[in-house]
Design a protein around this motif. Structure first.
Motif, PDB file in Angstrom:
ATOM      1  N   ASP A 121       0.866  -1.212  -0.109  1.00 42.55           N
ATOM      2  CA  ASP A 121       0.217  -0.075  -0.008  1.00 42.55           C
ATOM      3  C   ASP A 121       0.836   1.225   0.011  1.00 42.55           C
ATOM      4  N   ARG A 122       1.941   1.199   0.661  1.00 39.60           N
ATOM      5  CA  ARG A 122       3.011   2.474   0.634  1.00 39.60           C
ATOM      6  C   ARG A 122       3.440   2.593  -0.659  1.00 39.60           C
ATOM      7  N   ILE A 145       1.925   2.002  -3.448  1.00 36.27           N
ATOM      8  CA  ILE A 145       0.889   2.391  -4.516  1.00 36.27           C
ATOM      9  C   ILE A 145       0.651   3.701  -4.012  1.00 36.27           C
ATOM     10  N   GLN A 146       0.660   4.433  -2.790  1.00 34.51           N
ATOM     11  CA  GLN A 146       0.575   5.531  -2.283  1.00 34.51           C
ATOM     12  C   GLN A 146       1.444   6.597  -2.685  1.00 34.51           C
ATOM     13  N   ALA A 147       2.815   5.876  -2.796  1.00 30.27           N
ATOM     14  CA  ALA A 147       3.776   7.056  -3.206  1.00 30.27           C
ATOM     15  C   ALA A 147       3.647   6.955  -4.822  1.00 30.27           C
ATOM     16  N   LEU A 179       0.679   7.122  -6.390  1.00 26.93           N
ATOM     17  CA  LEU A 179      -0.412   8.110  -6.659  1.00 26.93           C
ATOM     18  C   LEU A 179       0.067   9.592  -6.448  1.00 26.93           C
ATOM     19  N   LYS A 180       0.993   9.959  -5.732  1.00 26.99           N
ATOM     20  CA  LYS A 180       1.199  11.220  -5.274  1.00 26.99           C
ATOM     21  C   LYS A 180       2.074  11.826  -6.479  1.00 26.99           C
ATOM     22  N   ILE A 207      -5.905   0.189  -6.272  1.00 30.88           N
ATOM     23  CA  ILE A 207      -5.713   1.697  -6.410  1.00 30.88           C
ATOM     24  C   ILE A 207      -6.757   2.344  -5.628  1.00 30.88           C
ATOM     25  N   LYS A 235      -8.332   1.426  -3.035  1.00 32.24           N
ATOM     26  CA  LYS A 235      -8.155   1.267  -1.635  1.00 32.24           C
ATOM     27  C   LYS A 235      -7.196   2.272  -0.956  1.00 32.24           C
ATOM     28  N   ASN A 236      -6.333   2.882  -1.897  1.00 32.87           N
ATOM     29  CA  ASN A 236      -5.407   3.481  -1.530  1.00 32.87           C
ATOM     30  C   ASN A 236      -5.502   5.049  -1.770  1.00 32.87           C
ATOM     31  N   MET A 237      -6.888   5.408  -2.055  1.00 33.98           N
ATOM     32  CA  MET A 237      -7.350   6.893  -2.367  1.00 33.98           C
ATOM     33  C   MET A 237      -8.345   7.014  -1.169  1.00 33.98           C
ATOM     34  N   SER A 238      -8.422   8.475  -1.163  1.00 30.93           N
ATOM     35  CA  SER A 238      -9.835   8.942  -0.307  1.00 30.93           C
ATOM     36  C   SER A 238     -11.133   8.679  -0.971  1.00 30.93           C
TER      37      SER A 238
END
Length: 332
Positions: A243-244, A246-248, A250-251, A273, A275-278
């Motif tokens: 998840d970390r 994916i989040q990196a 996405l930024k 994807i 799951k790692n977004m608001s």
């Protein structure tokens, strides 16, 4: 214009220019001059207290005129050696000069039109094509390979995968071909990591080209195809990131690229994807995907490749970890 301005000698003009550009710039310029020249110019500078407006104007106009001439001498091998030694010191300059010798003139192949290269290589022996493509940037090699005849693609890719080092003799033969056919020459021995080279090329190729070549290789040399697959990282592999990671990613990517890329993604990857977004970001993304309508497959693939490039960049920076398909983690 005064007589004084028109009768300045070379060292006096240099003194005027150095006085005009200021201490910091003048110091950098002096570093690049030979000692006799420095002594000559500085001896004039010590005598000059103020600068005549006409003298400055004349010198600057002459500099401008020389810079705008069609032919401008910018040094040469000996000049570069002197500049590097003065700017970096003897030891570092020598290291850089030695490193530059390793760069072969095959780099010039990257400037040749892909269609011209594809036509040229299609008429050569597949081993020759493999050698040349292995020396190109992956993106350029992928472009050329994709427009070569289908019956050659797999054979050439497999030959690249089996390369380890191109000998001086082989390079000289290639040089002879290039000299007569494409007017490119001069080179040195070159190490090639064949399997990695094919993986890099296929990562930059279209999905059809990638799949076609790997399927052919799987039929003839399954272990080689598997080795190449283990080094490749494609958009669908994002599902294996934590998840970390994916989040990196996405930024670093745009919503437009993400919406395009997810058009052909698996449900599993989409969920990863989302799951790692608001919730708000997911809603906006889904709306963009719906309003986007039909899109070209080439646009989707381009967006996916952009995201893969971001992932690779973050991996190189040590910000994410990509697990290989063989299960081994690559930690950078």
């Amino acid at each position: 214009m005064s007589d004084t301005a028109t009768e300045l000698r070379g060292r006096e003009k240099a003194a005027v220019l150095l006085g005009y550009v200021g201490e910091d710039v003048a110091a950098e310029i002096l570093k690049m001059l030979d000692k006799p020249v420095i002594r000559s110019v500085t001896s004039v500078m010590t005598e000059v207290k103020t600068l005549n407006r006409e003298e400055v104007k004349t010198v600057l106009e002459e500099v401008k005129s020389r810079l705008t001439e069609e032919v401008l001498m910018i040094g040469g091998k000996e000049y570069v050696q002197r500049v590097l030694k003065k700017g970096l010191g003897e030891k570092d300059a020598q290291k850089l000069l030695e490193a530059s010798k390793q760069a072969t003139t095959f780099d010039k192949l990257n400037t040749v039109d892909p269609k011209v290269m594809a036509n040229f290589l299609s008429g050569e022996h597949p081993q020759t094509a493999a050698l040349m493509l292995s020396l190109l940037e992956p993106k350029k090699a992928a472009e050329i390979l994709s427009i070569m005849p289908d019956e050659l693609k797999g054979d050439v890719a497999m030959r690249i995968a089996n390369l380890e080092r191109i000998t001086d003799d082989a390079l000289k033969e290639l040089e002879a071909v290039l000299k007569t056919q494409l007017n490119i020459a001069e080179s040195h021995g070159h190490e090639v990591k064949g399997v990695q080279a094919v993986a890099d090329i296929l990562n930059n190729a279209s999905k059809d080209t990638e799949q076609g070549i790997l399927e052919m290789m799987e039929e003839q040399e399954p272990s080689l195809a598997e080795a190449i697959r283990s080094l490749m990282f494609v958009f669908d592999d994002l599902v294996d990131l934590d998840d970390r990671g994916i989040q990196a990613i996405l930024k670093e990517i745009s919503t437009n690229d993400l919406a395009l890329a997810l058009k052909t993604a698996t449900d599993q990857l989409k969920e990863k994807i989302f799951k790692n977004m608001s919730q708000r970001a997911v809603q906006i993304l889904k709306e963009e995907m719906e309003t986007m309508g039909p899109v070209r497959v080439s646009d989707v693939e381009a967006a996916q490749k952009n995201i893969v490039k971001v992932a690779r960049k973050l991996e190189e920076e040590g910000k994410i970890i990509i697990a290989s398909k063989g299960g081994e983690e690559l930690i950078v």
